[in-house]
Write a protein that holds these residues in place. Structure first.
Motif, PDB file in Angstrom:
ATOM      1  N   ARG A 224       0.827  -1.195   0.000  1.00 41.95           N
ATOM      2  CA  ARG A 224       0.000   0.000   0.000  1.00 41.95           C
ATOM      3  C   ARG A 224       0.866   1.252   0.000  1.00 41.95           C
ATOM      4  N   ALA A 225       2.002   1.197   0.709  1.00 43.11           N
ATOM      5  CA  ALA A 225       2.877   2.357   0.804  1.00 43.11           C
ATOM      6  C   ALA A 225       3.425   2.755  -0.553  1.00 43.11           C
ATOM      7  N   GLU A 226       3.621   1.772  -1.421  1.00 42.40           N
ATOM      8  CA  GLU A 226       4.137   2.069  -2.751  1.00 42.40           C
ATOM      9  C   GLU A 226       3.076   2.675  -3.654  1.00 42.40           C
ATOM     10  N   ARG A 227       1.822   2.620  -3.226  1.00 40.30           N
ATOM     11  CA  ARG A 227       0.740   3.180  -4.033  1.00 40.30           C
ATOM     12  C   ARG A 227      -0.084   4.132  -3.183  1.00 40.30           C
ATOM     13  N   LEU A 228       0.591   5.002  -2.475  1.00 43.75           N
ATOM     14  CA  LEU A 228      -0.116   5.890  -1.550  1.00 43.75           C
ATOM     15  C   LEU A 228      -1.131   6.777  -2.253  1.00 43.75           C
ATOM     16  N   LEU A 229      -0.820   7.217  -3.467  1.00 44.55           N
ATOM     17  CA  LEU A 229      -1.748   8.086  -4.168  1.00 44.55           C
ATOM     18  C   LEU A 229      -3.005   7.343  -4.622  1.00 44.55           C
ATOM     19  N   ALA A 230      -3.007   6.016  -4.512  1.00 41.64           N
ATOM     20  CA  ALA A 230      -4.226   5.260  -4.778  1.00 41.64           C
ATOM     21  C   ALA A 230      -5.183   5.316  -3.587  1.00 41.64           C
ATOM     22  N   VAL A 326      -6.244  40.467   0.011  1.00 42.83           N
ATOM     23  CA  VAL A 326      -5.226  39.415   0.101  1.00 42.83           C
ATOM     24  C   VAL A 326      -5.123  38.883   1.526  1.00 42.83           C
ATOM     25  N   ALA A 327      -5.311  39.763   2.514  1.00 43.21           N
ATOM     26  CA  ALA A 327      -5.322  39.297   3.902  1.00 43.21           C
ATOM     27  C   ALA A 327      -6.463  38.307   4.121  1.00 43.21           C
ATOM     28  N   VAL A 328      -7.623  38.586   3.530  1.00 44.82           N
ATOM     29  CA  VAL A 328      -8.753  37.652   3.617  1.00 44.82           C
ATOM     30  C   VAL A 328      -8.413  36.348   2.897  1.00 44.82           C
ATOM     31  N   ALA A 329      -7.770  36.454   1.729  1.00 45.19           N
ATOM     32  CA  ALA A 329      -7.355  35.244   1.014  1.00 45.19           C
ATOM     33  C   ALA A 329      -6.413  34.408   1.862  1.00 45.19           C
ATOM     34  N   GLY A 330      -5.518  35.082   2.586  1.00 41.88           N
ATOM     35  CA  GLY A 330      -4.574  34.368   3.432  1.00 41.88           C
ATOM     36  C   GLY A 330      -5.240  33.557   4.528  1.00 41.88           C
ATOM     37  N   VAL A 331      -6.421  33.999   4.957  1.00 38.65           N
ATOM     38  CA  VAL A 331      -7.136  33.288   6.018  1.00 38.65           C
ATOM     39  C   VAL A 331      -7.408  31.832   5.629  1.00 38.65           C
ATOM     40  N   PHE A 332      -7.504  31.555   4.327  1.00 40.73           N
ATOM     41  CA  PHE A 332      -7.816  30.204   3.865  1.00 40.73           C
ATOM     42  C   PHE A 332      -6.574  29.340   3.654  1.00 40.73           C
ATOM     43  N   VAL A 333      -5.385  29.944   3.645  1.00 41.29           N
ATOM     44  CA  VAL A 333      -4.187  29.210   3.253  1.00 41.29           C
ATOM     45  C   VAL A 333      -3.802  28.150   4.287  1.00 41.29           C
ATOM     46  N   ALA A 334      -3.535  28.575   5.511  1.00 43.80           N
ATOM     47  CA  ALA A 334      -3.128  27.618   6.546  1.00 43.80           C
ATOM     48  C   ALA A 334      -4.199  26.564   6.820  1.00 43.80           C
ATOM     49  N   PRO A 335      -5.497  26.928   6.891  1.00 39.50           N
ATOM     50  CA  PRO A 335      -6.512  25.879   7.079  1.00 39.50           C
ATOM     51  C   PRO A 335      -6.522  24.851   5.951  1.00 39.50           C
ATOM     52  N   ALA A 336      -6.306  25.299   4.705  1.00 39.05           N
ATOM     53  CA  ALA A 336      -6.280  24.352   3.587  1.00 39.05           C
ATOM     54  C   ALA A 336      -5.126  23.369   3.739  1.00 39.05           C
ATOM     55  N   LEU A 337      -3.950  23.885   4.074  1.00 41.83           N
ATOM     56  CA  LEU A 337      -2.782  23.024   4.200  1.00 41.83           C
ATOM     57  C   LEU A 337      -2.886  22.131   5.434  1.00 41.83           C
ATOM     58  N   THR A 338      -3.358  22.686   6.538  1.00 44.45           N
ATOM     59  CA  THR A 338      -3.510  21.897   7.761  1.00 44.45           C
ATOM     60  C   THR A 338      -4.478  20.739   7.556  1.00 44.45           C
ATOM     61  N   THR A 339      -5.615  21.026   6.927  1.00 42.84           N
ATOM     62  CA  THR A 339      -6.610  19.980   6.701  1.00 42.84           C
ATOM     63  C   THR A 339      -6.076  18.909   5.760  1.00 42.84           C
ATOM     64  N   ALA A 340      -5.293  19.323   4.754  1.00 42.12           N
ATOM     65  CA  ALA A 340      -4.693  18.349   3.840  1.00 42.12           C
ATOM     66  C   ALA A 340      -3.754  17.415   4.598  1.00 42.12           C
ATOM     67  N   TYR A 341      -2.940  17.965   5.470  1.00 45.54           N
ATOM     68  CA  TYR A 341      -2.034  17.130   6.262  1.00 45.54           C
ATOM     69  C   TYR A 341      -2.821  16.187   7.183  1.00 45.54           C
ATOM     70  N   LEU A 342      -3.884  16.688   7.796  1.00 47.08           N
ATOM     71  CA  LEU A 342      -4.684  15.857   8.688  1.00 47.08           C
ATOM     72  C   LEU A 342      -5.343  14.704   7.930  1.00 47.08           C
ATOM     73  N   VAL A 343      -5.889  15.001   6.755  1.00 45.96           N
ATOM     74  CA  VAL A 343      -6.556  13.955   5.967  1.00 45.96           C
ATOM     75  C   VAL A 343      -5.551  12.900   5.518  1.00 45.96           C
ATOM     76  N   ALA A 344      -4.380  13.344   5.044  1.00 40.64           N
ATOM     77  CA  ALA A 344      -3.358  12.383   4.629  1.00 40.64           C
ATOM     78  C   ALA A 344      -2.923  11.520   5.810  1.00 40.64           C
ATOM     79  N   ASP A 345      -2.762  12.137   6.975  1.00 36.91           N
ATOM     80  CA  ASP A 345      -2.299  11.415   8.161  1.00 36.91           C
ATOM     81  C   ASP A 345      -3.301  10.360   8.608  1.00 36.91           C
ATOM     82  N   SER A 347      -5.532   8.869   6.855  1.00 36.27           N
ATOM     83  CA  SER A 347      -5.951   7.946   5.796  1.00 36.27           C
ATOM     84  C   SER A 347      -5.035   6.737   5.659  1.00 36.27           C
ATOM     85  N   VAL A 348      -3.918   6.714   6.388  1.00 36.21           N
ATOM     86  CA  VAL A 348      -2.945   5.634   6.230  1.00 36.21           C
ATOM     87  C   VAL A 348      -2.607   5.024   7.583  1.00 36.21           C
ATOM     88  N   GLY A 349      -1.893   3.913   7.528  1.00 33.52           N
ATOM     89  CA  GLY A 349      -1.490   3.218   8.731  1.00 33.52           C
ATOM     90  C   GLY A 349      -0.228   3.784   9.341  1.00 33.52           C
TER      91      GLY A 349
END
Length: 421
Positions: A224-230, A326-345, A347-349
């Motif tokens: 599974r580790a070799e096909r993580l993007l699956a 742009v300050a308002v746009a920035g409000v979405f940046v860290a939450p987007a990246l944080t949530t992506a890291y949480l979902v990836a974490d 989703s795997v063993g």
């Protein structure tokens, strides 16, 4: 996001994260090493330009450095997953620091060979230790509670944002009394000291090297580790990260072009500072909320918000309005990246989490590189307002793709009516 998806936060605060045993020591060591990454791009580019006298040579060397660093990130993370941080990180950090030290020595005076510098830079990039993914894996070990882990990941993303903001400022201070090569040398020291301090932490020692007792689960995870993007969660997290990188990659160039069009070129730095400030605020607020919806359900939302904000930014009548948008746009940046890291974490063993986080890192960095190149071409033929709208397209498309692929719906599922037969 509907209001029903929020709940007052009754979970422990950010202070509780930092009070966790060994958290401050481990996090501080990782941040010290990662500060090197905030400095090295500008320091190395200026050092190569000084020694060769050529901007094209500096760009080529940095392209080689970035290419190997980004493309080999999952492979380096795989070594950490397989052998453990204590065995894998010191050789990587040692080789990376040694190569940076050689680059600093060669670029201290004029006349270094561009070809040699390119080979050394590519080799250094290949050895870049994955301190960010390792730290996020350690957060999972230190903080198994969901709310605390969310806060830790948010704090990690905000701190990383601030490191990449302060890194170039430190390079500016260094070249005020020395040569740019000194910044490269300092980067080498930071990453070596930070990595060694990290692996000496009791939190890392508690993980150790995978033992024979858990080799069986690791072996089961290997295919599974070799096909993580699956894995759907990892794939969706990587798509969101790539969309984020594509949007942000050309932001600096777009902001400069917009400011110069309005005859306020010097104010571009304030627009970029507003982006970072908004990201820091958004990340901290996002981490402090106890969400009722899952991370998977929220994954595409911040990216869509960023896309809409970028479209609005292009409609700004002047730089002062652009700063606010742009300050308002920035409000979405860290939450987007944080949530992506949480979902990836999640989703795997256990045996592949560092690799999963590295794929998110790779996606955002690769997206940033491509975004910068595309905007560099578009800004020559289109107005900044149109370019802002074009830059928003990847965010909106990636968000829609993840939303559709996840089968997310905000409406309650319809219950089947029993048959009258």
């Amino acid at each position: 996001m509907p209001l029903s998806s929020l709940a007052p936060s009754r979970a422990p605060s950010y202070a509780a994260v930092l009070r966790t045993r060994h958290a401050c020591r481990t996090f501080g060591a990782a941040l010290l090493g990662r500060l090197s990454y905030g400095m090295i791009s500008l320091a190395l580019m200026l050092a190569v330009k000084d020694t060769t006298g050529s901007y094209s040579a500096a760009g080529g060397v940095m392209a080689l450095f970035g290419a190997t660093s980004v493309s080999l990130s999952p492979a380096r993370a795989a070594l950490v997953d397989r052998y453990g941080p204590r065995r894998a990180l010191p050789p990587m950090a040692g080789a990376y620091a040694a190569l940076l030290a050689v680059l600093a020595h060669l670029t201290w005076h004029p006349g270094a060979s561009s070809l040699l510098l390119g080979v050394l830079a590519a080799s250094a990039g290949a050895c870049t230790p994955p301190l960010g993914p390792v730290m996020r894996t350690l957060w999972r070990c230190l903080l198994p509670q969901r709310e605390l882990l969310q806060r830790a990941f948010s704090l990690d993303s905000v701190a990383e944002e601030l490191l990449f903001l302060s890194g170039p400022l430190l390079v500016g201070v260094v070249i005020g009394f020395s040569v740019p090569a000194a910044g490269v040398a300092i980067s080498a020291v930071l990453v070596l000291v930070g990595a060694l301090a990290l692996v000496s932490s009791p939190a890392v020692r508690a993980i150790g090297t995978p033992s024979s007792a858990n080799e069986a689960p690791a072996a089961q995870d290997a295919p599974r580790a070799e096909r993580l993007l699956a894995v759907a969660g990892v794939r969706h997290a990587a798509v969101v990260a790539a969309g984020l990188g594509l949007c942000l990659g050309g932001m600096e160039l777009l902001v400069v072009a917009f400011a110069e069009q309005h005859h306020h070129g010097a104010t571009a730095v304030w627009v970029l500072a507003a982006l970072s400030a908004g990201s820091a605020v958004g990340g901290l607020v996002h981490g402090a909320v106890s969400w009722r919806t899952s991370n998977r359900a929220r994954l595409p939302v911040p990216l869509a918000g960023l896309g809409v904000a970028l479209v609005v930014a292009g409609l700004s009548p002047d730089v002062s309005v652009l700063v606010a948008v742009v300050a308002v746009a920035g409000v979405f940046v860290a939450p987007a990246l944080t949530t992506a890291y949480l979902v990836a974490d999640e989703s795997v063993g256990e045996g592949v989490r560092t690799r999963a986080g590295a794929w998110v890192n790779t996606a955002v960095n690769a997206g940033s590189t491509v975004g910068t190149a595309l905007v560099g071409v578009l800004v020559e033929v289109l107005s900044p307002a149109v370019c802002f709208a074009v830059a928003a397209i990847p965010a909106l498309l990636c968000s829609a793709a993840v939303w559709r692929g996840s089968g997310i719906t905000l409406l309650p599922k319809r219950r089947d009516v029993p048959s009258s037969q």
